[in-house]
Design an enzyme around this catalytic site. Structure first.
Site, PDB file in Angstrom:
ATOM      1  N   CYS A  59       0.853  -1.191   0.000  1.00 48.18           N
ATOM      2  CA  CYS A  59       0.000   0.000   0.000  1.00 48.18           C
ATOM      3  C   CYS A  59       0.892   1.246   0.000  1.00 48.18           C
ATOM      4  O   CYS A  59       1.709   1.428   0.900  1.00 48.18           O
ATOM      5  CB  CYS A  59      -0.895  -0.025   1.231  1.00 48.18           C
ATOM      6  N   CYS A  61       0.045   4.364   0.404  1.00 46.52           N
ATOM      7  CA  CYS A  61      -0.539   5.506   1.114  1.00 46.52           C
ATOM      8  C   CYS A  61      -0.258   5.490   2.612  1.00 46.52           C
ATOM      9  O   CYS A  61      -0.822   6.288   3.348  1.00 46.52           O
ATOM     10  CB  CYS A  61      -2.043   5.539   0.869  1.00 46.52           C
ATOM     11  N   CYS A  78      -1.450  -5.045  -1.540  1.00 45.33           N
ATOM     12  CA  CYS A  78      -2.734  -4.864  -2.209  1.00 45.33           C
ATOM     13  C   CYS A  78      -3.204  -6.146  -2.902  1.00 45.33           C
ATOM     14  O   CYS A  78      -2.411  -6.771  -3.620  1.00 45.33           O
ATOM     15  CB  CYS A  78      -2.591  -3.738  -3.230  1.00 45.33           C
ATOM     16  N   CYS A  80      -5.079  -5.252   0.467  1.00 41.10           N
ATOM     17  CA  CYS A  80      -4.716  -5.420   1.872  1.00 41.10           C
ATOM     18  C   CYS A  80      -5.821  -6.176   2.622  1.00 41.10           C
ATOM     19  O   CYS A  80      -6.924  -6.367   2.116  1.00 41.10           O
ATOM     20  CB  CYS A  80      -4.452  -4.071   2.526  1.00 41.10           C
ATOM     21  N   CYS A  89     -10.812   0.506   1.716  1.00 45.77           N
ATOM     22  CA  CYS A  89      -9.583   0.836   1.003  1.00 45.77           C
ATOM     23  C   CYS A  89      -9.104   2.218   1.437  1.00 45.77           C
ATOM     24  O   CYS A  89      -9.659   3.241   1.030  1.00 45.77           O
ATOM     25  CB  CYS A  89      -9.811   0.800  -0.509  1.00 45.77           C
TER      26      CYS A  89
END
Length: 123
Positions: A59, A61, A78, A80, A89
């Protein structure tokens, strides 16, 4: 951050793999991309870069103390665990119909991704 320390873009192979994965996963889970496709583009690019660098689509972010350890643990790879279990998400890549930011698209082109991420990595 200086231009010389800007991260490089993902390879074409990883970007295409993550693009195809994202489209298929959205279709299979009944989710959609964000109404702002630039968010989708940046997230897919981030997944592809992690695939290049770590061998797994971690991920992009989240902050990690040790990205390699996190990729091996696979919790944030991902899709996740929160996405697989609850359709949550954090990255806003896969959104349910009740999300206020949900779009209508489950497809994005390489040109759309590069058009967004070229300006991000060169600015």
């Amino acid at each position: 951050m200086s231009l010389s320390s800007q991260p490089q873009q993902a390879t074409e192979g990883s970007l295409e793999a993550m693009r195809k994965f994202s489209e298929k996963y959205a279709e299979n889970t009944g989710t959609y991309f964000c109404s702002d496709l630039s968010i989708t583009a940046v997230v897919i690019e981030g997944l592809a870069k992690h695939k290049d660098e770590l061998g797994a689509p971690l991920c992009p972010c989240r902050h990690y103390e040790d990205k390699e350890a996190e990729a091996k643990a696979a919790y944030w790879n991902c899709p996740c665990v929160p996405m697989r279990e609850r359709k949550e998400c954090h990255c806003m890549l896969f959104l349910t119909e009740d999300n206020p930011f949900v779009g209508t698209e489950r497809a994005i082109s390489i040109d759309q991704i590069r058009g967004t991420t070229d300006s991000v990595t060169t600015s």
